[in-house]
Design a protein around this motif. Structure first.
Motif, PDB file in Angstrom:
ATOM      1  N   ASP A 159       6.646 -30.399  45.939  1.00 33.46           N
ATOM      2  CA  ASP A 159       6.288 -29.987  44.573  1.00 33.46           C
ATOM      3  C   ASP A 159       5.829 -31.171  43.730  1.00 33.46           C
ATOM      4  O   ASP A 159       4.914 -31.060  42.921  1.00 33.46           O
ATOM      5  CB  ASP A 159       7.463 -29.292  43.887  1.00 33.46           C
ATOM      6  N   LEU A 160       6.464 -32.330  43.920  1.00 38.17           N
ATOM      7  CA  LEU A 160       6.060 -33.522  43.176  1.00 38.17           C
ATOM      8  C   LEU A 160       4.636 -33.938  43.526  1.00 38.17           C
ATOM      9  O   LEU A 160       3.893 -34.441  42.685  1.00 38.17           O
ATOM     10  CB  LEU A 160       7.026 -34.681  43.449  1.00 38.17           C
ATOM     11  N   THR A 161       4.241 -33.722  44.767  1.00 44.97           N
ATOM     12  CA  THR A 161       2.881 -34.053  45.184  1.00 44.97           C
ATOM     13  C   THR A 161       1.865 -33.175  44.463  1.00 44.97           C
ATOM     14  O   THR A 161       0.790 -33.629  44.091  1.00 44.97           O
ATOM     15  CB  THR A 161       2.726 -33.848  46.703  1.00 44.97           C
ATOM     16  N   LEU A 162       2.204 -31.915  44.271  1.00 43.91           N
ATOM     17  CA  LEU A 162       1.282 -30.978  43.620  1.00 43.91           C
ATOM     18  C   LEU A 162       1.278 -31.111  42.099  1.00 43.91           C
ATOM     19  O   LEU A 162       0.406 -30.552  41.438  1.00 43.91           O
ATOM     20  CB  LEU A 162       1.657 -29.539  44.000  1.00 43.91           C
ATOM     21  N   ASP A 163       2.219 -31.856  41.550  1.00 44.77           N
ATOM     22  CA  ASP A 163       2.329 -32.029  40.103  1.00 44.77           C
ATOM     23  C   ASP A 163       1.059 -32.679  39.551  1.00 44.77           C
ATOM     24  O   ASP A 163       0.653 -33.739  40.017  1.00 44.77           O
ATOM     25  CB  ASP A 163       3.548 -32.914  39.801  1.00 44.77           C
ATOM     26  N   PRO A 164       0.418 -32.054  38.554  1.00 44.63           N
ATOM     27  CA  PRO A 164      -0.804 -32.640  37.987  1.00 44.63           C
ATOM     28  C   PRO A 164      -0.572 -34.011  37.363  1.00 44.63           C
ATOM     29  O   PRO A 164      -1.514 -34.778  37.203  1.00 44.63           O
ATOM     30  CB  PRO A 164      -1.232 -31.634  36.910  1.00 44.63           C
ATOM     31  N   ALA A 165       0.660 -34.357  37.035  1.00 47.73           N
ATOM     32  CA  ALA A 165       0.949 -35.653  36.413  1.00 47.73           C
ATOM     33  C   ALA A 165       1.411 -36.697  37.436  1.00 47.73           C
ATOM     34  O   ALA A 165       1.865 -37.770  37.062  1.00 47.73           O
ATOM     35  CB  ALA A 165       2.016 -35.478  35.340  1.00 47.73           C
ATOM     36  N   ALA A 166       1.304 -36.398  38.733  1.00 45.17           N
ATOM     37  CA  ALA A 166       1.758 -37.333  39.760  1.00 45.17           C
ATOM     38  C   ALA A 166       1.015 -38.659  39.655  1.00 45.17           C
ATOM     39  O   ALA A 166      -0.182 -38.701  39.355  1.00 45.17           O
ATOM     40  CB  ALA A 166       1.560 -36.723  41.151  1.00 45.17           C
ATOM     41  N   LYS A 167       1.727 -39.747  39.934  1.00 45.35           N
ATOM     42  CA  LYS A 167       1.161 -41.092  39.773  1.00 45.35           C
ATOM     43  C   LYS A 167      -0.033 -41.346  40.694  1.00 45.35           C
ATOM     44  O   LYS A 167      -0.925 -42.106  40.347  1.00 45.35           O
ATOM     45  CB  LYS A 167       2.234 -42.149  40.010  1.00 45.35           C
ATOM     46  N   TRP A 168      -0.043 -40.713  41.872  1.00 41.52           N
ATOM     47  CA  TRP A 168      -1.156 -40.981  42.781  1.00 41.52           C
ATOM     48  C   TRP A 168      -2.476 -40.522  42.180  1.00 41.52           C
ATOM     49  O   TRP A 168      -3.523 -41.074  42.476  1.00 41.52           O
ATOM     50  CB  TRP A 168      -0.909 -40.358  44.156  1.00 41.52           C
ATOM     51  N   ARG A 169      -2.434 -39.513  41.295  1.00 40.07           N
ATOM     52  CA  ARG A 169      -3.669 -39.049  40.641  1.00 40.07           C
ATOM     53  C   ARG A 169      -4.235 -40.130  39.721  1.00 40.07           C
ATOM     54  O   ARG A 169      -5.443 -40.300  39.629  1.00 40.07           O
ATOM     55  CB  ARG A 169      -3.405 -37.762  39.879  1.00 40.07           C
ATOM     56  N   GLU A 170      -3.342 -40.867  39.034  1.00 44.50           N
ATOM     57  CA  GLU A 170      -3.805 -41.964  38.177  1.00 44.50           C
ATOM     58  C   GLU A 170      -4.528 -43.015  39.004  1.00 44.50           C
ATOM     59  O   GLU A 170      -5.542 -43.563  38.572  1.00 44.50           O
ATOM     60  CB  GLU A 170      -2.606 -42.623  37.469  1.00 44.50           C
ATOM     61  N   ARG A 171      -4.011 -43.292  40.190  1.00 49.72           N
ATOM     62  CA  ARG A 171      -4.642 -44.301  41.042  1.00 49.72           C
ATOM     63  C   ARG A 171      -6.026 -43.851  41.497  1.00 49.72           C
ATOM     64  O   ARG A 171      -6.931 -44.671  41.638  1.00 49.72           O
ATOM     65  CB  ARG A 171      -3.739 -44.604  42.227  1.00 49.72           C
ATOM     66  N   LEU A 172      -6.193 -42.562  41.746  1.00 53.03           N
ATOM     67  CA  LEU A 172      -7.522 -42.062  42.112  1.00 53.03           C
ATOM     68  C   LEU A 172      -8.530 -42.371  41.009  1.00 53.03           C
ATOM     69  O   LEU A 172      -9.659 -42.765  41.281  1.00 53.03           O
ATOM     70  CB  LEU A 172      -7.488 -40.550  42.360  1.00 53.03           C
ATOM     71  N   HIS A 173      -8.112 -42.187  39.761  1.00 54.77           N
ATOM     72  CA  HIS A 173      -9.008 -42.439  38.628  1.00 54.77           C
ATOM     73  C   HIS A 173      -9.383 -43.908  38.520  1.00 54.77           C
ATOM     74  O   HIS A 173     -10.464 -44.226  38.020  1.00 54.77           O
ATOM     75  CB  HIS A 173      -8.372 -41.951  37.314  1.00 54.77           C
ATOM     76  N   GLN A 174      -8.545 -44.794  38.990  1.00 59.21           N
ATOM     77  CA  GLN A 174      -8.833 -46.220  38.901  1.00 59.21           C
ATOM     78  C   GLN A 174      -9.891 -46.659  39.913  1.00 59.21           C
ATOM     79  O   GLN A 174     -10.652 -47.572  39.643  1.00 59.21           O
ATOM     80  CB  GLN A 174      -7.565 -47.049  39.156  1.00 59.21           C
ATOM     81  N   TYR A 175      -9.923 -46.027  41.071  1.00 59.92           N
ATOM     82  CA  TYR A 175     -10.722 -46.563  42.168  1.00 59.92           C
ATOM     83  C   TYR A 175     -11.876 -45.687  42.657  1.00 59.92           C
ATOM     84  O   TYR A 175     -12.699 -46.156  43.425  1.00 59.92           O
ATOM     85  CB  TYR A 175      -9.808 -46.864  43.362  1.00 59.92           C
ATOM     86  N   PHE A 176     -11.929 -44.425  42.231  1.00 61.99           N
ATOM     87  CA  PHE A 176     -12.922 -43.536  42.817  1.00 61.99           C
ATOM     88  C   PHE A 176     -13.736 -42.807  41.751  1.00 61.99           C
ATOM     89  O   PHE A 176     -13.291 -42.605  40.627  1.00 61.99           O
ATOM     90  CB  PHE A 176     -12.247 -42.505  43.733  1.00 61.99           C
ATOM     91  N   SER A 177     -14.929 -42.363  42.169  1.00 62.32           N
ATOM     92  CA  SER A 177     -15.795 -41.600  41.270  1.00 62.32           C
ATOM     93  C   SER A 177     -15.226 -40.195  41.084  1.00 62.32           C
ATOM     94  O   SER A 177     -14.338 -39.765  41.819  1.00 62.32           O
ATOM     95  CB  SER A 177     -17.203 -41.504  41.867  1.00 62.32           C
ATOM     96  N   GLU A 178     -15.781 -39.456  40.110  1.00 61.93           N
ATOM     97  CA  GLU A 178     -15.323 -38.092  39.826  1.00 61.93           C
ATOM     98  C   GLU A 178     -15.475 -37.203  41.061  1.00 61.93           C
ATOM     99  O   GLU A 178     -14.578 -36.429  41.413  1.00 61.93           O
ATOM    100  CB  GLU A 178     -16.119 -37.511  38.647  1.00 61.93           C
TER     101      GLU A 178
END
Length: 194
Positions: free
Chosen positions: A139-158
């Protein structure tokens, strides 16, 4: 009687993280370690962790014995934090860079035994959605606020982010559906999503 009324020595335990060092406590009768349960945020967490350790001990995993307090609890709450008192485990610390191949192999075997035992452990709470359950980790993985999502925004295009999020979500949902009936418990720290 463990001799708590006559403490001979209290020192930070060497070889552990400085800011969270357990305390080594020596009495005339025995030597103990007082350790904070960093993952415990409430009584249920502290109960789950200490009962899991007891379960592993009862199944032959060499873990220091947790001493019960006068009320029969295996943990102590102090100023909103949870602590355990363990019997001191004598032995030699081995640094990773100094460990032999055989020592690594033995640690791997022991970890494998712990993982096998964790599959059959249901915990004192009998709750498949407890904080340390596989369901909760997924469930934590599916959480829209999960930290891994922030890392995606740092390194990858939309476009790359949408692809990764979709692939991860699809795989996690598939895993969750496959394991739904199994109600496995996760060893704290085995799954880290950020």
């Amino acid at each position: 009687d463990y001799g708590w009324n006559k403490i001979l020595n209290i020192d930070p335990l060497q070889g552990s993280v400085k800011s969270e060092r357990p305390l080594s406590v020596q009495t005339p009768q025995a030597w103990f370690v007082i350790k904070r349960l960093k993952k415990a945020k409430n009584n249920d967490d502290a109960t789950f962790i200490t009962e899991y350790v007891k379960y592993l001990q009862e199944n032959g995993i060499p873990i220091p014995e947790i001493i019960e307090n006068l009320q029969g609890q295996r943990y102590i709450q102090f100023e909103g934090k949870y602590y355990i008192v363990e019997r001191f485990a004598y032995g030699k610390s081995v640094l990773r860079k100094e460990a032999s191949f055989e020592q690594f192999r033995e640690v791997g075997r022991l970890l494998g035994r712990v993982h096998r035992l964790s599959k059959s452990y249901r915990g004192p709470l009998g709750n498949p959605d407890h904080e340390y359950s596989l369901n909760k980790a997924i469930d934590l993985t599916l959480d829209p606020a999960a930290k891994w999502r922030e890392r995606l925004h740092q390194y990858f295009s939309e476009e790359e982010r949408r692809f990764f999020e979709s692939a991860i979500q699809k795989n996690v949902i598939q895993i969750k559906n496959s394991l739904a009936a199994m109600e496995l418990q996760v060893i704290p720290g085995d799954i880290n999503f950020g």
